[in-house]
Design a protein around this motif. Structure first.
Motif, mmCIF file in Angstrom:
data_model
loop_
_atom_site.group_PDB
_atom_site.id
_atom_site.type_symbol
_atom_site.label_atom_id
_atom_site.label_comp_id
_atom_site.label_asym_id
_atom_site.label_seq_id
_atom_site.Cartn_x
_atom_site.Cartn_y
_atom_site.Cartn_z
ATOM 1 N N HIS A 45 6.909 -3.871 -10.915
ATOM 2 C CA HIS A 45 6.162 -3.130 -9.898
ATOM 3 C C HIS A 45 5.140 -2.241 -10.587
ATOM 4 O O HIS A 45 5.054 -2.224 -11.830
ATOM 5 C CB HIS A 45 7.104 -2.325 -9.001
ATOM 6 C CG HIS A 45 8.057 -1.438 -9.743
ATOM 7 N ND1 HIS A 45 7.664 -0.276 -10.374
ATOM 8 C CD2 HIS A 45 9.398 -1.540 -9.969
ATOM 9 C CE1 HIS A 45 8.699 0.303 -10.948
ATOM 10 N NE2 HIS A 45 9.770 -0.437 -10.722
ATOM 11 N N ILE A 46 4.354 -1.498 -9.807
ATOM 12 C CA ILE A 46 3.260 -0.754 -10.429
ATOM 13 C C ILE A 46 3.751 0.389 -11.311
ATOM 14 O O ILE A 46 2.985 0.911 -12.107
ATOM 15 C CB ILE A 46 2.240 -0.241 -9.391
ATOM 16 C CG1 ILE A 46 2.869 0.728 -8.407
ATOM 17 C CG2 ILE A 46 1.576 -1.378 -8.680
ATOM 18 C CD1 ILE A 46 1.834 1.390 -7.520
ATOM 19 N N GLY A 47 5.026 0.739 -11.197
ATOM 20 C CA GLY A 47 5.584 1.709 -12.130
ATOM 21 C C GLY A 47 5.633 1.164 -13.550
ATOM 22 O O GLY A 47 5.702 1.927 -14.516
ATOM 23 N N GLY A 233 3.743 4.993 -6.320
ATOM 24 C CA GLY A 233 4.164 3.595 -6.289
ATOM 25 C C GLY A 233 4.983 3.209 -5.087
ATOM 26 O O GLY A 233 5.534 2.115 -5.036
ATOM 27 N N LYS A 234 5.081 4.106 -4.110
ATOM 28 C CA LYS A 234 5.849 3.825 -2.908
ATOM 29 C C LYS A 234 4.937 3.822 -1.686
ATOM 30 O O LYS A 234 4.010 4.621 -1.583
ATOM 31 C CB LYS A 234 6.952 4.866 -2.710
ATOM 32 C CG LYS A 234 8.041 4.826 -3.766
ATOM 33 C CD LYS A 234 8.940 3.611 -3.589
ATOM 34 C CE LYS A 234 10.121 3.669 -4.560
ATOM 35 N NZ LYS A 234 11.010 2.504 -4.401
ATOM 36 N N ALA A 239 8.493 -0.380 -2.458
ATOM 37 C CA ALA A 239 7.798 -0.436 -3.743
ATOM 38 C C ALA A 239 6.570 -1.332 -3.654
ATOM 39 O O ALA A 239 6.511 -2.272 -2.856
ATOM 40 C CB ALA A 239 8.746 -0.945 -4.827
#
Length: 420
Positions: A45-47, A233-234, A239
């Motif tokens: 994910h973007i995290g 990121g949410k 997510a």
């Protein structure tokens, strides 16, 4: 601009073992570095973007990055950042996750480059071969309990409890560094700020195991935060994934487009490869003409192009323009599916159904009376056409590609009816 100078400008250096020595080492000759990614889901994910892009930045400067998939450590679970024990996945699940993550990583790093190709490794290749006695004798003996308990990733869990399984994670990650140092001459590990304890433990293990006096380095990047205090990121849907099937390119594009003015320049520095001059120009425009949202549009374009490609970016922009201009009828069925992924929707059985009933079914109205009132007041449009006739049937309306009715109530509330 030197690499560490560029990283410092972008705010990407949080902790470093010896930044001056690292700068000298990077300028002397190419270095091998790595970052690990545990397969805790079937997509990144973007995290995960910041550490991935950190590897990419190093590669652009001529260094050799290793993307390490945690096929072994993913079976254990990293206690960092977690208040309770993780649910352990089966070997088959972790293997499946690992394969998908490998594919995603290949989109960001150049594995075919002639001089410094990126490498892809899986720590299950060596962790899966370890036997317990040898591991305890050759590796575990170098870790004192006092040393491990002092690390934040472990210490923060002591009050609520931590299993021996997760307690051992630090040793396994340290062993990764040792193994990559032996196999590829790796001298630098990068990671998120929550990995600092594991990273420094790895440098110590190499020194003790191989009697190394050479400099070994660790570098962490900051935790990405939002100015309003909410988690980065949410979205309302959860997510923001890098897999287009989990988060559509349109939703991905919108996530960046909706960045607050207070955060957008920071994110341009963090996530894009725009030059300092380009970023400073956008910062100036943000100050003098914030209503243009040029910085946000640039951020959304750069990130969507990077993660999903030019065609996906064009599609996301087309959907965005159609919604802004109220021209959803110009979209294709596939664009409708992508752009309206997160709106209330329903599959309509029977094309002779009254539109009043459809409004209830998709959630645009609570009752027939309310539906009629919305229509009579001119608040309902179907595929850009205002509909006020409360007796109209679905089969008299023109569906997009004979498949979708995009219903709008008021100015911004969208609903989707899919014809079966």
């Amino acid at each position: 601009m030197r690499l560490l100078e560029d990283l410092a400008y972008r705010g990407l250096i949080y902790q470093s073992t010896d930044q001056e020595k690292l700068d000298e080492r990077l300028e002397r000759e190419p270095i091998v570095l790595y970052c690990g990614f545990d397969p805790t889901a079937d997509s990144l994910h973007i995290g995960h973007l910041l550490p991935i892009l950190m590897l990419r930045r190093f590669q652009q400067y001529g260094h050799q990055p290793i993307a390490l998939v945690g096929g072994g450590t993913g079976l254990i679970g990293d206690p960092s950042g977690k208040a309770t024990e993780r649910t352990l996945n089966t070997k088959e699940v972790v293997e499946g996750f690992s394969n998908k993550i490998r594919t995603q990583l290949s989109r960001f790093l150049d594995f075919e480059k002639a001089e410094n190709p990126a490498l892809l490794a899986n720590n299950h290749d060596w962790l899966g071969e370890l036997d317990l006695i040898s591991f305890l004798r050759d590796v575990g003996k170098h870790f004192s309990l006092n040393y491990m308990l002092a690390k934040e990733s472990v210490n923060s869990r002591l009050e609520k409890g931590i299993s021996f399984t997760e307690f051992s994670y630090m040793i396994l990650q340290s062993y990764d560094y040792l193994e990559l140092h032996r196999r590829y001459g790796c001298e630098l590990q990068v990671g998120g700020s929550d990995q600092w304890g594991n990273i420094t433990a790895g440098t110590e293990l190499i020194r003790k195991s191989d009697n190394k006096s050479d400099d070994l380095f660790g570098l962490t990047i900051p935790l990405v935060t939002k100015s309003d205090g909410t988690k980065f990121g949410k979205t309302e849907g959860g997510a923001v994934w890098l897999d287009a099937d989990k988060t559509s390119p349109y939703v991905f594009y919108q996530f960046w487009l909706n960045t607050d003015d207070a955060d957008v320049i920071k994110y341009l520095k963090y996530f894009t490869f725009l030059s300092k001059d380009q970023i400073e120009d956008l910062a100036q425009t943000l100050e003098t003409a914030p209503e243009e949202r040029k910085a946000q549009r640039t951020l959304a374009e750069e990130m969507t192009r990077l993660v999903h490609g030019e065609a996906a970016l064009s599609r996301a922009q087309n959907i965005t323009a159609a919604l802004f201009q109220g021209k959803v009828s110009s979209l294709t069925a596939s664009e409708i599916s992508e752009g309206f992924q997160d709106v209330p929707s329903s599959t309509i059985e029977g094309i002779e159904l009254p539109l009043v009933d459809v409004l209830i079914q998709v959630g645009a109205a609570k009752s027939k009376r309310e539906a009629r009132e919305f229509m009579q007041n001119g608040a309902v449009t179907v595929n850009d056409e205002r509909v006020t006739d409360t007796s109209i049937l679905v089969n008299t309306l023109k569906a997009i590609d004979d498949k979708f009715l995009v219903i709008r109530r008021g100015k911004k509330k969208y609903f989707l009816a899919a014809l079966s």
